[in-house]
Design a protein around this motif. Structure first.
Motif, PDB file in Angstrom:
ATOM      1  N   SER A 151      -0.956  -3.254  -5.782  1.00 55.77           N
ATOM      2  CA  SER A 151      -1.201  -2.212  -4.791  1.00 55.77           C
ATOM      3  C   SER A 151      -2.650  -1.766  -4.841  1.00 55.77           C
ATOM      4  O   SER A 151      -3.292  -1.813  -5.900  1.00 55.77           O
ATOM      5  CB  SER A 151      -0.284  -1.012  -5.041  1.00 55.77           C
ATOM      6  N   ASP A 152      -3.159  -1.330  -3.690  1.00 55.00           N
ATOM      7  CA  ASP A 152      -4.488  -0.735  -3.629  1.00 55.00           C
ATOM      8  C   ASP A 152      -4.428   0.782  -3.803  1.00 55.00           C
ATOM      9  O   ASP A 152      -5.461   1.448  -3.775  1.00 55.00           O
ATOM     10  CB  ASP A 152      -5.152  -1.059  -2.285  1.00 55.00           C
ATOM     11  N   THR A 153      -3.228   1.317  -3.989  1.00 51.71           N
ATOM     12  CA  THR A 153      -3.032   2.760  -4.070  1.00 51.71           C
ATOM     13  C   THR A 153      -2.108   3.076  -5.251  1.00 51.71           C
ATOM     14  O   THR A 153      -0.982   2.570  -5.295  1.00 51.71           O
ATOM     15  CB  THR A 153      -2.402   3.311  -2.780  1.00 51.71           C
TER      16      THR A 153
ATOM     17  N   ASP B  66     -10.068   3.154  -3.226  1.00 49.15           N
ATOM     18  CA  ASP B  66     -10.803   4.338  -2.776  1.00 49.15           C
ATOM     19  C   ASP B  66     -12.031   4.647  -3.637  1.00 49.15           C
ATOM     20  O   ASP B  66     -13.138   4.819  -3.097  1.00 49.15           O
ATOM     21  CB  ASP B  66      -9.874   5.547  -2.693  1.00 49.15           C
TER      22      ASP B  66
ATOM     23  N   SER C 248       0.810  -1.219   0.000  1.00 51.67           N
ATOM     24  CA  SER C 248       0.000   0.000   0.000  1.00 51.67           C
ATOM     25  C   SER C 248       0.842   1.267   0.000  1.00 51.67           C
ATOM     26  O   SER C 248       0.304   2.350  -0.204  1.00 51.67           O
ATOM     27  CB  SER C 248      -0.927   0.033   1.231  1.00 51.67           C
TER      28      SER C 248
ATOM     29  N   ASP D 113      -7.353   0.239  -7.382  1.00 50.67           N
ATOM     30  CA  ASP D 113      -7.542   1.417  -6.542  1.00 50.67           C
ATOM     31  C   ASP D 113      -8.817   1.258  -5.710  1.00 50.67           C
ATOM     32  O   ASP D 113      -9.935   1.371  -6.238  1.00 50.67           O
ATOM     33  CB  ASP D 113      -7.614   2.667  -7.419  1.00 50.67           C
TER      34      ASP D 113
ATOM     35  N   VAL E 259       2.496   4.681  -5.536  1.00 57.39           N
ATOM     36  CA  VAL E 259       3.295   4.566  -4.322  1.00 57.39           C
ATOM     37  C   VAL E 259       4.713   4.093  -4.646  1.00 57.39           C
ATOM     38  O   VAL E 259       4.972   3.482  -5.688  1.00 57.39           O
ATOM     39  CB  VAL E 259       2.639   3.604  -3.297  1.00 57.39           C
TER      40      VAL E 259
END
Length: 240
Positions: free
Chosen positions: A39-41, A63, A12, A61, A44
């Protein structure tokens, strides 16, 4: 040459544990090959580390997915194999007295995101999924689709405290604020609870009276970079 296990990694953020694992693989201290870093973001540092090492990367992603789900979730948005009753029975992430509506929104929104994650992971044949600073909790929906054989854990995580003490997101902070004179980190397998899975390994360090929280975090990270590769190698030896 020893057979290498195939691992996938999820991050993350900055990916310092990922870098420690990459370095250990290169040095031959882990008999493993990293097939991907997800990654969820977006954007990074950990993704840059993976790309620099020639590792395939992807992003799911979380969010915008979660924001959209909060506006309403249609049954057609959920994975076809999602069984809410089954997941509710298994989950131990939220207390029993949590409002049902809140629990359902959490599990459904995470399943929408986790299905996208699983779709990317399914392109790879991995022996082990390593959470190298992945800050999203995983629900039974995801876990059961990685741990396909009962009793055979395939998802590994590192936690910044000596479990079972101080589970949750701020292990070093909780350790420091409690006034502990010994801190540490734990590598464990993922189960349906939060930081409750079987422990694989631990490393401890002394906390001096003059240490600040930043000192504790620095000491902890140095131990993490030693411990995580060692625990992955332990898994690799048992896999052979």
């Amino acid at each position: 040459m020893a057979d290498k296990i195939k691992i996938g990694t999820l991050i993350s953020g900055g990916g310092t544990n990922l870098q420690a694992i990459i370095d250990a693989c290169r040095a031959g201290r882990i008999d493993a090959e990293i097939l991907f870093t997800g990654s969820d973001t977006p954007g990074v540092k950990g993704l840059e580390r993976a790309e620099a090492a020639g590792i395939e990367t992807f992003v799911v992603d979380y969010d915008p997915i979660i924001r959209s789900c909060k506006k309403g979730i249609n049954d057609l948005d959920l994975p076809q194999d999602f069984d809410l009753a089954e997941i509710l029975e298994k989950q131990r992430l939220m207390p029993a007295d949590t409002a049902r509506e809140r629990v359902e929104l959490f599990l459904k929104s995470r399943a929408v995101a986790e299905k996208k994650l699983l779709d990317r992971i399914s392109a790879y044949d991995i022996d082990l999924l390593v959470l190298a600073g992945f800050m999203r909790v995983l629900t039974p929906y995801f876990i059961d689709r990685i741990n396909t054989r009962p009793g055979h854990h395939k998802i590994m995580n590192i936690h910044p405290a000596l479990l079972p003490a101080f589970p949750g997101t701020d292990g070093y902070g909780d350790t420091f604020r409690y006034g502990c004179k010994v801190g540490g980190c734990t590598v464990h397998f993922i189960d349906y609870g939060e930081d409750t899975g079987p422990i694989i390994g631990q490393k401890a360090f002394e906390i001096e009276d003059t240490d600040s929280l930043e000192d504790v975090k620095k000491k902890g990270l140095e131990k993490e970079w030693e411990l995580y590769p060692a625990c992955i190698q332990k898994f690799a030896r048992k896999k052979r």
